[in-house]
Enzyme design. Structure first.
Site, short mmCIF file in Angstrom:
data_model
loop_
_atom_site.label_atom_id
_atom_site.label_comp_id
_atom_site.label_asym_id
_atom_site.label_seq_id
_atom_site.Cartn_x
_atom_site.Cartn_y
_atom_site.Cartn_z
N VAL A 1 36.08 15.06 2.53
CA VAL A 1 36.75 15.45 3.78
C VAL A 1 36.50 14.40 4.86
O VAL A 1 37.42 13.87 5.48
CB VAL A 1 36.25 16.84 4.25
CG1 VAL A 1 36.91 17.24 5.55
CG2 VAL A 1 36.48 17.89 3.18
N THR B 1 29.31 23.05 2.44
CA THR B 1 28.78 24.41 2.69
C THR B 1 28.62 25.08 1.33
O THR B 1 29.46 25.87 0.91
CB THR B 1 29.74 25.22 3.58
OG1 THR B 1 31.09 25.02 3.11
CG2 THR B 1 29.66 24.78 5.03
N THR C 1 34.09 24.58 5.65
CA THR C 1 34.53 25.97 5.47
C THR C 1 33.35 26.91 5.63
O THR C 1 32.34 26.77 4.94
CB THR C 1 35.12 26.14 4.05
OG1 THR C 1 36.12 25.14 3.87
CG2 THR C 1 35.71 27.52 3.87
N CYS D 1 35.04 24.79 -3.37
CA CYS D 1 35.81 25.62 -2.41
C CYS D 1 35.97 27.04 -2.96
O CYS D 1 35.29 27.96 -2.52
CB CYS D 1 37.20 25.03 -2.20
SG CYS D 1 37.21 23.34 -1.72
N ARG E 1 31.25 19.66 -9.62
CA ARG E 1 30.56 20.72 -8.88
C ARG E 1 31.07 22.11 -9.28
O ARG E 1 32.27 22.35 -9.32
CB ARG E 1 30.74 20.52 -7.37
CG ARG E 1 29.84 19.44 -6.80
CD ARG E 1 30.09 19.21 -5.35
NE ARG E 1 31.39 18.60 -5.11
CZ ARG E 1 31.77 18.23 -3.89
NH1 ARG E 1 31.00 18.45 -2.84
NH2 ARG E 1 32.94 17.66 -3.70
N1 SAJ Z 1 42.15 27.41 -11.20
C1 SAJ Z 1 42.52 28.35 -12.15
N2 SAJ Z 1 43.76 28.89 -12.07
C2 SAJ Z 1 44.64 28.56 -11.07
C3 SAJ Z 1 44.23 27.61 -10.11
C4 SAJ Z 1 42.98 27.05 -10.20
O1 SAJ Z 1 41.76 28.67 -13.06
O2 SAJ Z 1 45.76 29.09 -11.05
C5 SAJ Z 1 40.80 26.84 -11.28
C6 SAJ Z 1 40.81 25.33 -11.44
O3 SAJ Z 1 40.79 24.97 -12.80
C7 SAJ Z 1 39.51 24.93 -10.75
C8 SAJ Z 1 39.32 25.99 -9.68
O4 SAJ Z 1 40.15 27.09 -10.04
O5 SAJ Z 1 38.42 24.99 -11.65
C9 SAJ Z 1 39.71 25.52 -8.28
O6 SAJ Z 1 40.97 24.92 -8.42
P1 SAJ Z 1 41.85 24.53 -7.12
O7 SAJ Z 1 43.14 24.01 -7.59
O8 SAJ Z 1 41.84 25.65 -6.17
O9 SAJ Z 1 41.08 23.27 -6.57
P2 SAJ Z 1 40.11 23.08 -5.36
O10 SAJ Z 1 38.83 23.79 -5.54
O11 SAJ Z 1 40.06 21.62 -5.12
O12 SAJ Z 1 40.84 23.82 -4.18
C10 SAJ Z 1 41.47 23.09 -3.18
C11 SAJ Z 1 41.34 23.96 -2.00
N3 SAJ Z 1 41.63 23.20 -0.84
C12 SAJ Z 1 40.83 23.39 0.21
O13 SAJ Z 1 39.88 24.13 0.20
C13 SAJ Z 1 41.20 22.61 1.40
C14 SAJ Z 1 42.28 25.14 -2.06
O14 SAJ Z 1 42.36 25.74 -0.76
C15 SAJ Z 1 43.65 24.73 -2.47
O15 SAJ Z 1 44.45 25.91 -2.60
C16 SAJ Z 1 43.58 24.03 -3.80
O16 SAJ Z 1 42.81 22.84 -3.59
C17 SAJ Z 1 44.97 23.67 -4.30
O17 SAJ Z 1 45.95 24.29 -3.83
O18 SAJ Z 1 45.02 22.86 -5.20
#
Ligand code: SAJ
Length: 425
Positions: free
Chosen positions: A14, A85, A120, A263, A334
Site C-alpha cells: 500500500v 493490521t 484497514t 485482507c 500471508r
Molecule cells: N478467494 C476465493 N474465492 C473467491 C475470491 C477469492 O476462494 O471468489 C480466495 C482467494 O483465493 C484468496 C483469498 O480468497 O486466497 C483472497 O482473495 P482476494 O481476491 O480477495 O484477494 P485479496 O486478499 O488481495 O483482496 C483484495 C482486497 N482488496 C483490498 O483489501 C483493498 C479485496 O477488498 C478485494 O475485493 C480483492 O483484492 C479483489 O477484489 O481482488
C-alpha cells in the site's frame, strides 16, 4: 494550511504505490519511511520490494530515497500510515504496527497537521486508540489543533486494471472542514478515481471492513455449497458460471481450498472483536470464517477420497502441492491456505514437494515437481499451472488430481484415466 511536505509510513503493497503516486504528483516534498533496513537499501538501489509494475518502473528510472530515520519526518504536514493490521495466532487483532507508527510520527504533529490512517481497521480505532496516543504525546487537541483522518486503502495486489490512481476512495475526519482539506489533497494524486468525503471516521473505517467481510461471507457461502454439491454430485463451478449470466442481482464468488491474504482472511476479526466489546455477537461472520478456515481440511479430505479410489494411502505417497501463495501470479504467502495443506500433508506422512514459481523456497520447475508424484493438489491458480500442467500429466505417474481452485480442464484430465476432484466439482 497549504500542504507542502508529506510522509508515507510503511512501504509495502500500500505504502510504496502511495509514495510513488505522491512523487509523480510533483507537488510535495515526500518522505518514504519504513522501519525495514532491507527495504530502505532495496529502494535506494532502485529495486522494488513489491511486485507492482508502476513502482518497479518508477524506481528504475528515478532516484528514490527511502528512510528509516525518524528525524526525516520533521516538518511534515501530512502523515499517511500504511502499515499492516494483522491478527495474532488466536485471531485477536494486533494493533502494534499502527500504534508504533502513531508514536513514531507523534513528535512531529503540529497545529494544522493531518494524520491519515489507510490501514484497514475496525470502526472506533481512530478515536479510541490513535486519538488518545496523539493527544498525550503532543499535548495538542485532536480536532481543533490537528486532524485524524481515515482513508481506507483498496489496493488489490496483482490487479492489472485497478490501481492507486483509479480506485475510488472514501475519507472521513474529525471535522467537515478538515475532511474537505485532506480530501482535496488526495485528489491531487488520485487522478482517475473519486475521493468521497464521508461524515465521520467510524463510517470511513466501516466502509472497508464491510467490503471485505462481504467478500468473506460470499466465499463462505459458495464453499459450503461446494461441500453439499460434492455429495449430491452437482458441478457447482458450472452452476455458478450459468447463474452468472443473470444480468442483475447476482455476484459470483468461487469455492476453493481456502481464503488467504492479509485482507479477507483477517479483516472480519477486527469487526467481530470490536462489536463484541459492545455486546454484539457477529455469529454469521464467525461462521463464515469457520467455513473458510475449514477448506484446507476439506481439500485434504478430497485427496484422501481420490487416493482411496486408486487404492493408495497418503502415507508414503509422493504428493506435489502446486501453489504456495494465497492468490494467482504473485508471491505473497500471508495466511495462505497452502501453508495449512502443506503442514497437514506432512503430518499425515505424505512425501510432499511444493511448486511455486513466485515463492523463493519452492520448486520452480513444474515437470520436476510432479516427477514420480502419484497425486497433485493445485492450491493456487498460477498461470504456469493452468497453462503447463495438463500436457505434463500425460507422461506422468499421477493417478489423482485435486483441483483446489477449479482451474483445470476436468474432462480432459478424466480422459487420461486420472481421478479428478475439484471443490464443488
Ligand atoms: N478467494 C476465493 N474465492 C473467491 C475470491 C477469492 O476462494 O471468489 C480466495 C482467494 O483465493 C484468496 C483469498 O480468497 O486466497 C483472497 O482473495 P482476494 O481476491 O480477495 O484477494 P485479496 O486478499 O488481495 O483482496 C483484495 C482486497 N482488496 C483490498 O483489501 C483493498 C479485496 O477488498 C478485494 O475485493 C480483492 O483484492 C479483489 O477484489 O481482488
Amino acid at each position: 494550511m497549504r500542504i507542502k511536505k508529506v510522509a508515507v509510513i510503511g512501504l509495502g503493497y500500500v505504502g510504496l504505490p502511495t509514495y510513488v503516486a505522491l512523487l509523480k504528483a510533483k507537488t510535495y516534498e515526500v518522505v518514504g519511511y519504513t522501519r525495514s533496513q532491507k527495504k530502505v537499501d532495496a529502494i535506494n538501489k532502485g529495486q522494488s520490494p513489491i511486485e507492482d509494475e508502476d513502482v518497479i518502473s518508477y524506481l528504475k528510472s528515478n532516484k528514490v530515497k527511502a528512510t528509516n530515520k525518524q528525524q526525516d519526518l520533521k516538518g511534515c504536514d501530512v502523515f499517511i500510515i500504511c502499515v499492516p493490521t494483522p491478527v495474532k495466532d488466536d485471531y485477536v487483532p494486533d494493533y502494534e504496527p499502527v500504534i508504533s507508527a502513531t508514536q513514531l510520527v507523534a513528535p512531529y504533529i503540529k497545529k494544522g497537521s493531518h494524520y491519515v490512517l489507510e490501514s484497514t481497521v475496525n470502526p472506533g480505532t481512530c478515536e479510541e486508540i490513535i486519538l488518545p496516543i496523539l493527544e498525550k504525546e503532543t499535548g495538542l487537541k485532536a480536532g481543533s489543533d490537528f486532524n485524524i483522518a481515515h482513508c481506507p486503502e483498496r489496493i488489490n495486489p496483482g490487479d492489472q486494471k485497478w490501481n492507486i490512481y483509479n480506485i475510488n476512495r472514501n475519507i472521513g475526519s474529525l471535522s467537515k472542514s478538515q475532511n474537505k482539506e485532506i480530501a482535496s489533497f488526495y485528489r491531487t494524486f488520485i487522478t482517475k478515481g473519486q475521493v468521497n468525503e464521508v461524515n465521520s471516521l467510524k463510517v470511513a473505517e466501516a466502509t472497508k471492513i464491510i467490503e471485505n467481510t462481504f467478500r468473506d461471507i460470499n466465499i463462505a457461502y459458495v464453499n459450503e455449497l461446494a461441500q453439499s454439491f460434492d455429495i449430491m454430485g452437482i458441478d457447482l463451478h458450472e452452476t455458478l458460471k450459468a447463474s452468472s449470466n443473470k444480468q442483475f442481482a447476482f455476484m459470483p464468488h468461487y469455492p476453493g481450498c481456502g481464503v488467504g491474504g492479509h485482507c479477507i482472511a483477517v479483516d472480519p476479526y477486527y469487526l467481530i472483536r470490536r462489536a463484541s466489546l459492545d455486546g454484539f455477537n457477529h455469529q454469521f461472520l464467525k461462521y463464515a470464517r469457520e467455513i473458510n478456515n475449514g477448506m484446507p481440511g476439506y481439500t485434504i479430505q478430497r485427496l484422501l477420497l481420490g487416493l482411496n479410489d486408486v487404492g493408495l494411502s497418503l502415507k508414503g505417497t509422493k504428493v506435489a502441492l502446486l501453489g504456495l501463495s494465497y492468490k494467482p501470479d504473485i508471491g505473497d504467502i500471508r495466511e495462505s491456505p497452502s501453508l495449512i495443506i502443506e503442514k497437514e500433508l506432512k503430518k499425515l506422512g505424505a512425501q510432499i514437494i511444493v511448486y511455486d514459481p513466485y515463492v523463493k523456497r519452492a520448486e520452480k520447475d513444474l515437470a520436476k515437481a510432479i516427477k514420480n508424484a502419484k497425486a497433485i493438489v493445485v492450491a493456487t491458480a498460477h498461470k504456469e499451472i493452468k497453462m503447463g500442467l495438463e500436457s505434463l500429466l500425460k507422461k506422468s505417474k499421477v493417478k489423482v488430481v485435486i483441483d483446489g481452485r477449479n482451474c483445470l480442464d476436468k474432462e480432459k484430465i478424466k480422459k487420461m484415466g486420472i481421478v479428478y476432484k475439484g471443490i464443488g466439482r
